[in-house]
Design an enzyme around this catalytic site. Structure first.
Site, PDB file in Angstrom:
ATOM      1  N   GLY A  35     -18.065  -3.445  -0.741  1.00 53.59           N
ATOM      2  CA  GLY A  35     -17.955  -3.518  -2.198  1.00 53.59           C
ATOM      3  C   GLY A  35     -17.179  -2.362  -2.776  1.00 53.59           C
ATOM      4  O   GLY A  35     -17.553  -1.793  -3.799  1.00 53.59           O
ATOM      5  N   ARG A  36     -16.060  -2.002  -2.114  1.00 52.64           N
ATOM      6  CA  ARG A  36     -15.195  -0.887  -2.524  1.00 52.64           C
ATOM      7  C   ARG A  36     -15.983   0.428  -2.621  1.00 52.64           C
ATOM      8  O   ARG A  36     -15.671   1.289  -3.446  1.00 52.64           O
ATOM      9  CB  ARG A  36     -14.487  -1.196  -3.833  1.00 52.64           C
ATOM     10  CG  ARG A  36     -13.715  -2.517  -3.781  1.00 52.64           C
ATOM     11  CD  ARG A  36     -12.753  -2.692  -4.923  1.00 52.64           C
ATOM     12  NE  ARG A  36     -12.167  -4.020  -4.917  1.00 52.64           N
ATOM     13  CZ  ARG A  36     -11.169  -4.417  -4.128  1.00 52.64           C
ATOM     14  NH1 ARG A  36     -10.649  -3.565  -3.272  1.00 52.64           N
ATOM     15  NH2 ARG A  36     -10.707  -5.642  -4.191  1.00 52.64           N
ATOM     16  N   GLY A  37     -16.995   0.554  -1.792  1.00 52.21           N
ATOM     17  CA  GLY A  37     -17.785   1.782  -1.731  1.00 52.21           C
ATOM     18  C   GLY A  37     -19.046   1.751  -2.568  1.00 52.21           C
ATOM     19  O   GLY A  37     -19.950   2.558  -2.366  1.00 52.21           O
ATOM     20  N   PHE A  38     -19.136   0.794  -3.497  1.00 48.11           N
ATOM     21  CA  PHE A  38     -20.307   0.738  -4.376  1.00 48.11           C
ATOM     22  C   PHE A  38     -21.574   0.434  -3.582  1.00 48.11           C
ATOM     23  O   PHE A  38     -22.651   0.962  -3.879  1.00 48.11           O
ATOM     24  CB  PHE A  38     -20.094  -0.318  -5.460  1.00 48.11           C
ATOM     25  CG  PHE A  38     -21.078  -0.240  -6.595  1.00 48.11           C
ATOM     26  CD1 PHE A  38     -20.867   0.632  -7.653  1.00 48.11           C
ATOM     27  CD2 PHE A  38     -22.230  -1.013  -6.614  1.00 48.11           C
ATOM     28  CE1 PHE A  38     -21.769   0.719  -8.710  1.00 48.11           C
ATOM     29  CE2 PHE A  38     -23.132  -0.943  -7.650  1.00 48.11           C
ATOM     30  CZ  PHE A  38     -22.898  -0.075  -8.708  1.00 48.11           C
ATOM     31  N   TYR A  92       0.845  -1.195   0.000  1.00 45.79           N
ATOM     32  CA  TYR A  92       0.000   0.000   0.000  1.00 45.79           C
ATOM     33  C   TYR A  92       0.880   1.244   0.000  1.00 45.79           C
ATOM     34  O   TYR A  92       1.575   1.535   0.968  1.00 45.79           O
ATOM     35  CB  TYR A  92      -0.927   0.023   1.213  1.00 45.79           C
ATOM     36  CG  TYR A  92      -1.867  -1.164   1.324  1.00 45.79           C
ATOM     37  CD1 TYR A  92      -2.160  -1.958   0.220  1.00 45.79           C
ATOM     38  CD2 TYR A  92      -2.466  -1.484   2.537  1.00 45.79           C
ATOM     39  CE1 TYR A  92      -3.015  -3.043   0.315  1.00 45.79           C
ATOM     40  CE2 TYR A  92      -3.336  -2.563   2.647  1.00 45.79           C
ATOM     41  CZ  TYR A  92      -3.598  -3.345   1.550  1.00 45.79           C
ATOM     42  OH  TYR A  92      -4.448  -4.418   1.664  1.00 45.79           O
ATOM     43  N   HIS A 145      -0.227 -12.276   1.699  1.00 41.90           N
ATOM     44  CA  HIS A 145      -1.228 -11.493   0.992  1.00 41.90           C
ATOM     45  C   HIS A 145      -1.866 -12.257  -0.173  1.00 41.90           C
ATOM     46  O   HIS A 145      -3.068 -12.182  -0.399  1.00 41.90           O
ATOM     47  CB  HIS A 145      -0.567 -10.208   0.484  1.00 41.90           C
ATOM     48  CG  HIS A 145      -1.501  -9.064   0.289  1.00 41.90           C
ATOM     49  ND1 HIS A 145      -1.068  -7.761   0.153  1.00 41.90           N
ATOM     50  CD2 HIS A 145      -2.850  -8.999   0.201  1.00 41.90           C
ATOM     51  CE1 HIS A 145      -2.101  -6.962  -0.004  1.00 41.90           C
ATOM     52  NE2 HIS A 145      -3.183  -7.689   0.006  1.00 41.90           N
ATOM     53  N   SER A 160     -13.013  -5.223   1.866  1.00 37.55           N
ATOM     54  CA  SER A 160     -14.024  -4.670   0.955  1.00 37.55           C
ATOM     55  C   SER A 160     -15.441  -5.114   1.314  1.00 37.55           C
ATOM     56  O   SER A 160     -16.212  -5.503   0.429  1.00 37.55           O
ATOM     57  CB  SER A 160     -13.709  -5.040  -0.501  1.00 37.55           C
ATOM     58  OG  SER A 160     -12.478  -4.501  -0.902  1.00 37.55           O
TER      59      SER A 160
END
Length: 339
Positions: A212-215, A62, A130, A209
């Site tokens: 949903g990654r913000g969706f 990251y 990871h 997530s």
């Protein structure tokens, strides 16, 4: 800090650390989701701790190490209050499209030293592999990770995006405290084999997530139109064009339940993850990422929402109707290795 502000706690694995039932993903504080305000991100970290969020999640890729360095002052100030998780194995270069995976023991021994240095700590509480490189025997990778525990550089081990069989194989080498995989109303691959294996072995699940990654929050409807050029979601199949339009329509039952509970879409999505895990009898600590104090407090409030069985049934069909894959290239996920 008042009792009303704090969240319940859960243990990661049979002998792992005790953490708040919701963690915080720090990835977006350094990259992938557009520009960030470091002062606001630092304030969000403080708010998380005040609310009882004690699992802070990062990784060496990251910001190509920048996220670990960003967290270091916060970690130093609150070392005894937080559970620090980081990860190794994904290799990046100056080419933003390049990704490779290394799981060999020599690399693991080098990677942990780099993370310890950037984080400014003597020991990492939870160290994840990871991604899996199938070319390296899992016993070799986990064996090298177990060496780090014996050397006092790592306290507990985790894996990310592995199948149920891989989890069993790894756990036979050294106890695994946590499995981190994508799990949300839109992404339920993990339920195929990993969730049953985790239940069987007493491994906690740490869903990344979960929004949903913000969706799932309704914050954007088409990434190609609504998000900045530097936002990696613009390249994800689910979030643009026809796929985005089809997937946005799937949020209607989430909106309905949000209205019924006087809650937000994000809170319903997070409550679903908590209760879906409870159905399996699985300890779970979702790690929604945010850079804003207000969003952090909104997410934490989801731990107090209880969905009825009929409400859960209403949400059940969503994942089967989602258009598009989780990533443009799914080769590094556990789904690519399921039998």
């Amino acid at each position: 800090m008042t009792s009303e502000q704090t969240i319940p706690q859960v243990r990661l694995g049979a002998t792992g650390p005790v953490v708040g039932v919701q963690g915080l993903g720090a990835m977006g504080m350094s990259e992938f989701y557009g520009d960030t305000d470091e002062a606001a991100a630092r304030d969000t970290l403080e708010a998380a701790l005040e609310a009882g969020v004690t699992l802070i999640d990062t990784a060496d890729i990251y910001g190509r190490g920048a996220n670990e360095e960003f967290l270091a002052p916060f970690v130093a100030a609150h070392r005894d209050q937080i559970t620090l998780a980081t990860k190794f194995s994904i290799i990046r270069t100056d080419d933003p499209s390049y990704r490779a995976v290394r799981n060999d023991p020599a690399y693991i021994k080098s990677a942990v030293e780099d993370s310890l240095r950037r984080l400014g700590v003597d020991v990492i509480d939870l160290y994840y592999m990871h991604r899996r490189d199938p070319a390296v025997p899992l016993a070799e990778s986990v064996g090298a990770m177990a060496d780090l525990v014996r050397e006092g550089k790592v306290k507990h081990l985790g894996l990310s995006e592995v199948t149920g069989q891989e989890l069993r194989e790894a756990h036979a080498v050294h106890p695994i405290a946590a499995l981190q995989s994508e799990w949300s109303l839109f992404s339920r691959d993990v339920e195929q084999s990993a969730v049953p294996a985790a239940v069987e072995l007493g491994v906690a699940l740490v869903p990344y997530s979960p929004l949903g990654r913000g969706f799932l929050t309704g914050a954007f409807t088409d990434a190609s139109k609504d998000l900045s050029e530097g936002d990696f979601r613009r390249s994800q199949p689910r979030f643009s064009g026809d796929n985005a339009r089809r997937n946005a329509a799937l949020l209607e039952p989430v909106r309905s339940l949000a209205a019924a509970h006087d809650a937000t879409l994000a809170q319903i999505a997070l409550a679903w993850v908590q209760q879906r895990a409870a159905v399996h009898g699985l300890p779970v600590v979702p790690i929604p990422g945010t850079r804003k104090r207000s969003r952090l407090l909104e997410n934490v409030a989801a731990t107090r929402i209880v969905l009825t069985e009929s409400e859960l049934d209403l949400l059940e069909p969503i994942a089967t109707q989602v258009a598009g894959s989780r990533y443009s290239d799914m080769s590094l996920t556990s789904a690519a290795r399921e039998d």
